[in-house]
Scaffold this active site. Structure first.
Site, PDB file in Angstrom:
ATOM      1  N   LEU A  54      56.704  47.138  43.696  1.00  0.00           N
ATOM      2  CA  LEU A  54      57.942  47.207  42.899  1.00  0.00           C
ATOM      3  C   LEU A  54      58.222  48.651  42.460  1.00  0.00           C
ATOM      4  CD1 LEU A  54      57.429  44.026  40.646  1.00  0.00           C
ATOM      5  CD2 LEU A  54      59.019  44.298  42.575  1.00  0.00           C
ATOM      6  N   ALA A  55      57.552  49.619  43.110  1.00  0.00           N
ATOM      7  CA  ALA A  55      57.714  51.036  42.739  1.00  0.00           C
ATOM      8  C   ALA A  55      57.533  51.219  41.231  1.00  0.00           C
ATOM      9  CB  ALA A  55      59.042  51.584  43.233  1.00  0.00           C
ATOM     10  N   TYR A  60      39.987  53.450  37.083  1.00  0.00           N
ATOM     11  CA  TYR A  60      41.073  53.037  36.180  1.00  0.00           C
ATOM     12  C   TYR A  60      40.535  53.002  34.748  1.00  0.00           C
ATOM     13  CZ  TYR A  60      43.516  51.470  40.439  1.00  0.00           C
ATOM     14  OH  TYR A  60      44.120  51.398  41.681  1.00  0.00           O
TER      15      TYR A  60
HETATM   16  N1  LIG Z   1      45.101  52.470  45.903  1.00  0.00           N
HETATM   17  C1  LIG Z   1      45.764  53.220  45.071  1.00  0.00           C
HETATM   18  O1  LIG Z   1      45.708  54.454  45.130  1.00  0.00           O
HETATM   19  C2  LIG Z   1      46.609  52.574  44.036  1.00  0.00           C
HETATM   20  C3  LIG Z   1      47.526  53.320  43.279  1.00  0.00           C
HETATM   21  C4  LIG Z   1      48.303  52.636  42.349  1.00  0.00           C
HETATM   22  C5  LIG Z   1      48.166  51.280  42.182  1.00  0.00           C
HETATM   23  N2  LIG Z   1      47.242  50.590  42.911  1.00  0.00           N
HETATM   24  C6  LIG Z   1      47.040  49.115  42.760  1.00  0.00           C
HETATM   25  O2  LIG Z   1      48.284  48.455  42.843  1.00  0.00           O
HETATM   26  C7  LIG Z   1      48.499  47.700  41.654  1.00  0.00           C
HETATM   27  C8  LIG Z   1      49.940  47.573  41.352  1.00  0.00           C
HETATM   28  O3  LIG Z   1      50.533  48.850  41.091  1.00  0.00           O
HETATM   29  P1  LIG Z   1      51.746  48.915  40.081  1.00  0.00           P
HETATM   30  O4  LIG Z   1      51.317  48.429  38.764  1.00  0.00           O
HETATM   31  O5  LIG Z   1      52.354  50.259  40.173  1.00  0.00           O
HETATM   32  O6  LIG Z   1      52.703  47.811  40.780  1.00  0.00           O
HETATM   33  P2  LIG Z   1      54.225  47.408  40.643  1.00  0.00           P
HETATM   34  O7  LIG Z   1      54.193  45.919  40.808  1.00  0.00           O
HETATM   35  O8  LIG Z   1      55.060  48.200  41.565  1.00  0.00           O
HETATM   36  O9  LIG Z   1      54.653  47.773  39.141  1.00  0.00           O
HETATM   37  C9  LIG Z   1      54.164  47.012  38.094  1.00  0.00           C
HETATM   38  C10 LIG Z   1      54.892  47.307  36.795  1.00  0.00           C
HETATM   39  O10 LIG Z   1      56.285  47.025  36.909  1.00  0.00           O
HETATM   40  C11 LIG Z   1      56.721  46.272  35.761  1.00  0.00           C
HETATM   41  N3  LIG Z   1      57.064  44.926  36.246  1.00  0.00           N
HETATM   42  C12 LIG Z   1      56.327  44.126  37.078  1.00  0.00           C
HETATM   43  N4  LIG Z   1      56.966  42.975  37.321  1.00  0.00           N
HETATM   44  C13 LIG Z   1      58.114  43.022  36.636  1.00  0.00           C
HETATM   45  C14 LIG Z   1      59.194  42.109  36.503  1.00  0.00           C
HETATM   46  N5  LIG Z   1      59.210  40.936  37.145  1.00  0.00           N
HETATM   47  N6  LIG Z   1      60.252  42.485  35.717  1.00  0.00           N
HETATM   48  C15 LIG Z   1      60.253  43.673  35.091  1.00  0.00           C
HETATM   49  N7  LIG Z   1      59.259  44.581  35.168  1.00  0.00           N
HETATM   50  C16 LIG Z   1      58.186  44.253  35.942  1.00  0.00           C
HETATM   51  C17 LIG Z   1      55.541  46.255  34.788  1.00  0.00           C
HETATM   52  O11 LIG Z   1      55.589  47.426  33.960  1.00  0.00           O
HETATM   53  P3  LIG Z   1      56.309  47.479  32.519  1.00  0.00           P
HETATM   54  O12 LIG Z   1      56.542  46.074  32.039  1.00  0.00           O
HETATM   55  O13 LIG Z   1      55.327  48.224  31.679  1.00  0.00           O
HETATM   56  O14 LIG Z   1      57.560  48.244  32.753  1.00  0.00           O
HETATM   57  C18 LIG Z   1      54.361  46.390  35.713  1.00  0.00           C
HETATM   58  O15 LIG Z   1      53.195  46.907  35.108  1.00  0.00           O
HETATM   59  C19 LIG Z   1      47.653  48.462  40.618  1.00  0.00           C
HETATM   60  O16 LIG Z   1      47.363  47.683  39.474  1.00  0.00           O
HETATM   61  C20 LIG Z   1      46.416  48.782  41.411  1.00  0.00           C
HETATM   62  O17 LIG Z   1      45.577  47.656  41.498  1.00  0.00           O
HETATM   63  C21 LIG Z   1      46.473  51.204  43.824  1.00  0.00           C
END
Ligand SMILES: NC(=O)c1ccc[n+]([C@@H]2O[C@H](COP(=O)([O-])OP(=O)(O)OC[C@H]3O[C@@H](n4cnc5c(N)ncnc54)[C@H](OP(=O)(O)O)[C@@H]3O)[C@@H](O)[C@H]2O)c1
Length: 333
Positions: A205-206, A54
């Site tokens: 949360l996609a 990352y």
């Molecule tokens: N193993 C793998 O291959 C892999 C791949 C991807 C991720 N991951 C892990 O999974 C973690 C989470 O992934 P993700 O960041 O895609 O997760 P997510 O929780 O699906 O999306 C997070 C994003 O959604 C928005 N958000 C979150 N909560 C919100 C709320 N209550 N209201 C409005 N917007 C909200 C924020 O972006 P904005 O505010 O910028 O819109 C936030 O950065 C990563 O940090 C990493 O540690 C692993």
């Protein structure tokens, strides 16, 4: 906040955890990163997930600075290895030499002597699985990691490692899983549960789509992930009209159940006992608090069937086996 046991380990991880994939690798400033991390501690989150790749080390460095101000035994730290760390393609993968080098680099950036969980970010089909398993076991023997996990391995790949080292080798599996991406239920949940391996799922949360803030036919909100060119991973897939229309059909269901859509989306993944934690991302502390509130929320059978009906054919439900599944097994020995 509720806590769940992580596989066969003695770790109790918060049901909602915090990840540093896009937002903490340069996508947001250090001050916001710090605010989100402190909000996580305030909300009872004790589980933090990052990866060496990352921001090619930038996320680990940011968290090293922030987390090292907290007692080491007050948080459970997970990182991963596999991704390419420099312009040299050889600086990647799961060879014994890379694993040995990358764990030391991660620990240095994270300003700690050990991580609680060291994960294979993907399966490396170019390295015999025996070699990868032995190298990971050595990391544990050296006390640099307490437990091991993997991310996005196929059933064949998981089984190939278990055949070598037994079910206790791994405590966690990290697949993508959300109302929009349900494939792991059929692919890996059963095999892992039978071997004492928990799911810690990413993008529950996609990437923010399941908050409902992206609307079909409307501009992308300026302060959101998909408005930032450096952070729009898989944008075309998740922001298609059929997906966004299905998400809007979920909004009244959440309202009727007396909760917000992100709470319902997180409670939906947490309904599965195979999960130990939903790894959320956040760009501001309010999101961390809002998401943490999903811990302990139960969805009724009526709500669950209304969700299924609203989603219709949109989710990816069936197995989505990686084409290299068999290749990985062929590389054994
Ligand atoms: N193993 C793998 O291959 C892999 C791949 C991807 C991720 N991951 C892990 O999974 C973690 C989470 O992934 P993700 O960041 O895609 O997760 P997510 O929780 O699906 O999306 C997070 C994003 O959604 C928005 N958000 C979150 N909560 C919100 C709320 N209550 N209201 C409005 N917007 C909200 C924020 O972006 P904005 O505010 O910028 O819109 C936030 O950065 C990563 O940090 C990493 O540690 C692993």
């Amino acid at each position: 906040m509720r806590y769940r046991k992580l596989g066969s380990s003695d770790l109790e991880v918060s049901e909602i955890s915090l990840g540093s994939w896009l937002t903490f690798s340069g996508g947001i400033e250090q001050e916001q990163t710090q605010a989100c991390t402190e909000a996580a501690f305030d909300a009872g989150i004790n589980f933090f997930d990052t990866a060496n790749v990352y921001g090619r080390g930038a996320s680990e460095t940011a968290w090293g600075d922030i987390l090292s101000a907290h007692p080491r035994d007050s948080y459970i730290l997970a990182t991963k290895v596999m991704g390419q760390m420099s312009d040299d393609p050889a600086e990647s993968g799961l060879s014994p030499a890379q694993i040995a080098k990358q764990i030391d680099a991660s620990l240095s950036r994270l300003q700690t002597d050990y991580v609680d969980l060291y994960q294979a970010h993907r399966f490396d089909t170019s390295v015999p699985i025996e070699d990868t398993v032995e190298a990971f076991q050595k990391v544990v023997e050296q006390g640099k990691a307490r437990y091991l996990g993997f991310s996005e391995w196929t059933p064949e790949q998981i089984q190939s490692a278990i055949d070598i080292a037994g079910p206790d080798l791994f405590v966690s599996s990290q697949p993508q899983y959300s109302m929009l991406w349900q494939a792991p239920e059929a692919e890996v949940f059963g095999l892992c549960a039978a071997n004492g391996i928990s799911q810690i799922v990413w993008s529950p949360l996609a990437q923010g789509v399941l908050t409902g803030k992206y609307r079909p036919g409307q501009d992308i909100p300026a302060d959101s992930r998909f408005a930032n060119d450096s952070m729009n991973m898989a944008k075309d897939l998740v922001l298609s009209d059929p997906v966004l229309e299905a998400v809007q059909r979920l909004v009244p269901i959440a309202e009727g159940a007396g909760m917000s859509l992100p709470t319902m989306a997180l409670a939906w993944v947490l309904r599965r006992s195979e999960l130990a934690s939903a790894i959320t991302g956040a760009s501001r502390p309010e999101q961390v608090h809002a998401n943490a509130a999903a811990s302990g929320v139960e969805l009724s059978a009526d709500v669950l069937s209304a969700i299924d009906e609203a989603l219709g054919d949109v989710p990816v439900r069936g197995p989505r086996l990686a084409p290299n599944a068999r290749e990985g097994v062929l590389h054994r020995g």
